[in-house]
Design a protein around this motif. Structure first.
Motif, PDB file in Angstrom:
ATOM      1  N   LEU A  10      41.896  44.580  46.593  1.00 40.06           N
ATOM      2  CA  LEU A  10      40.567  44.410  47.188  1.00 40.06           C
ATOM      3  C   LEU A  10      39.961  43.142  46.557  1.00 40.06           C
ATOM      4  N   PRO A  11      39.092  42.440  47.285  1.00 39.56           N
ATOM      5  CA  PRO A  11      38.550  41.177  46.748  1.00 39.56           C
ATOM      6  C   PRO A  11      37.886  41.359  45.384  1.00 39.56           C
ATOM      7  N   GLU A  12      37.180  42.470  45.201  1.00 42.72           N
ATOM      8  CA  GLU A  12      36.500  42.709  43.912  1.00 42.72           C
ATOM      9  C   GLU A  12      37.522  42.822  42.775  1.00 42.72           C
ATOM     10  N   VAL A  13      38.691  43.359  43.090  1.00 42.31           N
ATOM     11  CA  VAL A  13      39.733  43.508  42.068  1.00 42.31           C
ATOM     12  C   VAL A  13      40.240  42.122  41.671  1.00 42.31           C
ATOM     13  N   MET A  14      40.491  41.302  42.691  1.00 43.93           N
ATOM     14  CA  MET A  14      40.956  39.927  42.447  1.00 43.93           C
ATOM     15  C   MET A  14      39.945  39.187  41.560  1.00 43.93           C
ATOM     16  N   ARG A  18      40.410  37.487  37.670  1.00 46.44           N
ATOM     17  CA  ARG A  18      40.547  36.031  37.628  1.00 46.44           C
ATOM     18  C   ARG A  18      40.314  35.422  36.231  1.00 46.44           C
ATOM     19  N   PRO A  19      39.218  35.754  35.516  1.00 47.95           N
ATOM     20  CA  PRO A  19      38.985  35.083  34.221  1.00 47.95           C
ATOM     21  C   PRO A  19      40.079  35.374  33.201  1.00 47.95           C
ATOM     22  N   TYR A  20      40.739  36.537  33.349  1.00 54.59           N
ATOM     23  CA  TYR A  20      41.705  36.933  32.317  1.00 54.59           C
ATOM     24  C   TYR A  20      43.075  36.261  32.498  1.00 54.59           C
ATOM     25  N   TRP A  21      43.238  35.527  33.600  1.00 52.70           N
ATOM     26  CA  TRP A  21      44.435  34.699  33.756  1.00 52.70           C
ATOM     27  C   TRP A  21      44.182  33.312  33.183  1.00 52.70           C
ATOM     28  N   MET A  22      42.896  32.937  33.108  1.00 56.66           N
ATOM     29  CA  MET A  22      42.581  31.537  32.824  1.00 56.66           C
ATOM     30  C   MET A  22      41.776  31.416  31.525  1.00 56.66           C
ATOM     31  N   GLU A  23      40.446  31.311  31.646  1.00 57.05           N
ATOM     32  CA  GLU A  23      39.678  30.987  30.442  1.00 57.05           C
ATOM     33  C   GLU A  23      39.689  32.109  29.398  1.00 57.05           C
ATOM     34  N   ARG A  24      39.836  33.382  29.849  1.00 58.79           N
ATOM     35  CA  ARG A  24      39.880  34.477  28.853  1.00 58.79           C
ATOM     36  C   ARG A  24      41.311  35.006  28.750  1.00 58.79           C
ATOM     37  N   PHE A  25      42.205  34.133  28.316  1.00 61.42           N
ATOM     38  CA  PHE A  25      43.634  34.468  28.362  1.00 61.42           C
ATOM     39  C   PHE A  25      44.136  35.113  27.079  1.00 61.42           C
ATOM     40  N   GLY A  26      43.206  35.452  26.185  1.00 51.82           N
ATOM     41  CA  GLY A  26      43.597  35.884  24.839  1.00 51.82           C
ATOM     42  C   GLY A  26      44.523  37.096  24.799  1.00 51.82           C
ATOM     43  N   ASN A  27      45.236  37.190  23.684  1.00 50.31           N
ATOM     44  CA  ASN A  27      46.101  38.342  23.416  1.00 50.31           C
ATOM     45  C   ASN A  27      45.216  39.413  22.762  1.00 50.31           C
ATOM     46  N   ASN A 230      48.984  43.692  29.309  1.00 46.84           N
ATOM     47  CA  ASN A 230      48.782  42.907  30.536  1.00 46.84           C
ATOM     48  C   ASN A 230      47.281  42.964  30.845  1.00 46.84           C
ATOM     49  N   VAL A 231      46.532  42.107  30.152  1.00 48.35           N
ATOM     50  CA  VAL A 231      45.063  42.219  30.234  1.00 48.35           C
ATOM     51  C   VAL A 231      44.535  42.053  31.663  1.00 48.35           C
ATOM     52  N   PRO A 232      44.953  41.001  32.417  1.00 48.35           N
ATOM     53  CA  PRO A 232      44.429  40.904  33.789  1.00 48.35           C
ATOM     54  C   PRO A 232      44.800  42.130  34.621  1.00 48.35           C
ATOM     55  N   GLY A 233      46.016  42.613  34.454  1.00 45.63           N
ATOM     56  CA  GLY A 233      46.456  43.790  35.210  1.00 45.63           C
ATOM     57  C   GLY A 233      45.632  45.015  34.856  1.00 45.63           C
ATOM     58  N   ILE A 234      45.375  45.192  33.573  1.00 46.26           N
ATOM     59  CA  ILE A 234      44.603  46.351  33.111  1.00 46.26           C
ATOM     60  C   ILE A 234      43.170  46.278  33.661  1.00 46.26           C
ATOM     61  N   VAL A 235      42.578  45.069  33.595  1.00 46.07           N
ATOM     62  CA  VAL A 235      41.207  44.893  34.100  1.00 46.07           C
ATOM     63  C   VAL A 235      41.176  45.164  35.613  1.00 46.07           C
ATOM     64  N   GLY A 236      42.160  44.628  36.327  1.00 46.71           N
ATOM     65  CA  GLY A 236      42.216  44.828  37.779  1.00 46.71           C
ATOM     66  C   GLY A 236      42.435  46.297  38.135  1.00 46.71           C
ATOM     67  N   PHE A 237      43.262  46.974  37.349  1.00 48.24           N
ATOM     68  CA  PHE A 237      43.520  48.396  37.602  1.00 48.24           C
ATOM     69  C   PHE A 237      42.222  49.192  37.455  1.00 48.24           C
ATOM     70  N   ALA A 238      41.476  48.874  36.384  1.00 45.81           N
ATOM     71  CA  ALA A 238      40.224  49.610  36.151  1.00 45.81           C
ATOM     72  C   ALA A 238      39.237  49.358  37.283  1.00 45.81           C
ATOM     73  N   LYS A 239      39.199  48.118  37.792  1.00 47.19           N
ATOM     74  CA  LYS A 239      38.288  47.821  38.905  1.00 47.19           C
ATOM     75  C   LYS A 239      38.729  48.618  40.135  1.00 47.19           C
ATOM     76  N   ALA A 240      40.031  48.657  40.369  1.00 40.47           N
ATOM     77  CA  ALA A 240      40.543  49.418  41.523  1.00 40.47           C
ATOM     78  C   ALA A 240      40.197  50.902  41.368  1.00 40.47           C
ATOM     79  N   ALA A 241      40.277  51.411  40.127  1.00 40.05           N
ATOM     80  CA  ALA A 241      39.959  52.826  39.885  1.00 40.05           C
ATOM     81  C   ALA A 241      38.473  53.090  40.136  1.00 40.05           C
TER      82      ALA A 241
END
Ligand code: PLP
Length: 432
Positions: A10-14, A18-27, A230-241
């Motif tokens: 869903l667009p909101e998930v995307m 987004r920030p966690y692939w780029m500027e907030r890429f931290g481990n 997998n921070v972006p994946g985890i964030v996106g999963f939570a948004k989807a949930a």
């Protein structure tokens, strides 16, 4: 029409990812600021997933998806000499893991479904023995959408002190999850089935469950699943949930059920069709349908009179091979988006291809092994014969499906069926 295979973001998930692939890429394990930002995002996501499961945040383990969760439950708990109870309609993520464990000395019992697609909890109870360590039953079947009585199975597991795992991959986001009510120790879900990203999943692990990690290395996920998060994946999963929880409240599910029902009744206008897994057949004034009916003539549950005609059904100890009338007033509980339809006198694969050419994606519900198309193990376990199992298709609607989508499918499917039947060796009676 193939949402049970996967769903789009869903667009909101995307946007959330987004920030966690780029500027907030931290481990998330790093102690500097970037790491702390990632850690905070993972912690927030864990809280959301805890709400989604109805459990504590410390009971959520992120992993790579449903297959890993299923594997982790089985390999994490079962040892040679243990007994494991599951069903013959599980996803291959369970069935293949069970086969491996059986090779290593775990005894496995596969409980068959009733012809309706439902697992009888009493059959699970009967399968138990003193060595039983784990029961694993899916919440919703991926091919028929039939919802299994996990709560009743959870009560049985609790009464005898056996661990209980639920593969909730196809139920999550379609019905509300409540691992406390289900009475399970473990529950696997996957983001890409609920408008989240692929390659990320989560498992509820009840506090104190002595599960050995499947993936070892660092101390991530409280030592239950090693590997950089997998921070972006985890964030996106939570948004989807989060969006899925909203959709369970805002009328999306009844709307989807109505669309599915309209699709189903439209498809059933085509002669020689029926639904796999829609009704619990009961003989009028008589006993219920025998559990192990294997005639493959599952009856045509589409009659508008509310009767189901069993033509020539014969099974050991069951009713004789005569024409019977079955009451069909008890619909099987199903997720709102799925219907599985058989089409007499054609090959399901041919219809999948014909519909694909018209821009409609459906699934044959069959697996390809070494180039040979095997009929669905789920439909075969429900008692369909090979021909009818091969002639069955799964239609699974996205939550974003519209009336216009259903109209289009109802326009192209009858044309495609008519065309294929005219060409079909099955219809012509010349099939080998
Ligand atoms: N369990 C069920 C019931 C499924 O339908 C699927 C995927 O189709 C899986 C497990 C595997 O999930 P994943 O694709 O996330 O590995």
């Amino acid at each position: 029409m193939d949402a049970n295979a996967t769903t789009p973001l869903l667009p909101e998930v995307m946007e959330s990812m987004r920030p966690y692939w780029m500027e907030r890429f931290g481990n998330a394990s790093s102690i500097h600021l970037a790491g702390q930002q990632a850690r905070a995002a993972v912690d927030r996501a864990r809280d959301t997933m805890a709400e989604f499961f109805n459990c504590h945040a410390a009971e959520v383990v992120f992993n790579s998806g449903g297959t890993e969760g299923d594997n982790a439950a089985l390999f994490g708990l079962l040892r040679p000499g243990d007994h494991f109870v599951t069903t013959s309609i599980e996803h291959s993520a369970i069935l293949e893991a069970a086969r491996r464990l059986a090779d290593k000395g775990v005894e496995v019992t596969y409980v068959a479904p009733q012809p309706s697609g439902l697992i009888d909890p009493e059959e699970i109870r009967r399968a138990l023995c003193p060595e039983t360590r784990l029961i694993s039953v899916m919440l919703a079947n991926n091919e028929t959408g039939v919802l299994q009585p996990v709560e009743a199975i959870g009560q049985i597991a609790r009464a005898v002190g056996v661990f209980f795992h639920i593969d909730a991959v196809q139920g999550a986001g379609k019905v509300s999850l409540d691992v406390r009510r289900f009475g399970c120790h473990l529950c696997s879900i996957s983001a890409h089935k609920m408008h989240g990203p692929k390659g990320i999943g989560a498992m509820f692990v009840r506090r104190g469950t002595p599960i050995e990690p499947l993936v070892v290395g660092g101390s991530h996920e409280r030592r239950q699943r090693a590997g950089t998060e997998n921070v972006p994946g985890i964030v996106g999963f939570a948004k989807a949930a989060e969006l899925a929880m909203e959709s369970l409240e805002d009328g999306t599910i009844p709307r989807l059920a109505k669309l599915r029902d309209r699709l189903e009744s439209g498809l059933l206008q085509i002669p020689g069709t029926g639904v796999n897994g829609s009704l619990i057949p009961q003989m009028l004034g008589g006993p219920s349908l025998p559990r192990s009916c294997s005639c493959g003539k599952g009856g045509n549950p589409r009659t508008s009179t509310g009767f189901l005609h069993m033509d020539g059904c014969a099974s050991a100890g069951g009713p004789g091979p005569d024409s019977r009338t079955w009451e069909s007033t008890n619909p099987v509980p199903r997720v709102a988006n799925t219907t599985n339809i058989w089409f007499d006198q054609l090959e399901g694969e041919a219809l999948v291809i014909a519909l694909d050419l018209k821009g409609v994606a459906v699934s044959g519900g069959s697996a390809c092994h070494s180039g040979a198309t095997e009929p669905s193990h789920v439909l075969m376990a429900m008692g369909l014969d090979k021909t009818r199992a091969r002639a069955s298709l799964r239609f699974s609607l996205l939550k974003t499906a519209t009336e216009a989508d259903v109209d289009y499918v109802l326009q192209v499917v009858p044309e495609a069926v008519e065309h294929l039947r005219a060409l079909s060796p099955v219809a012509a009676g010349t099939a080998g």
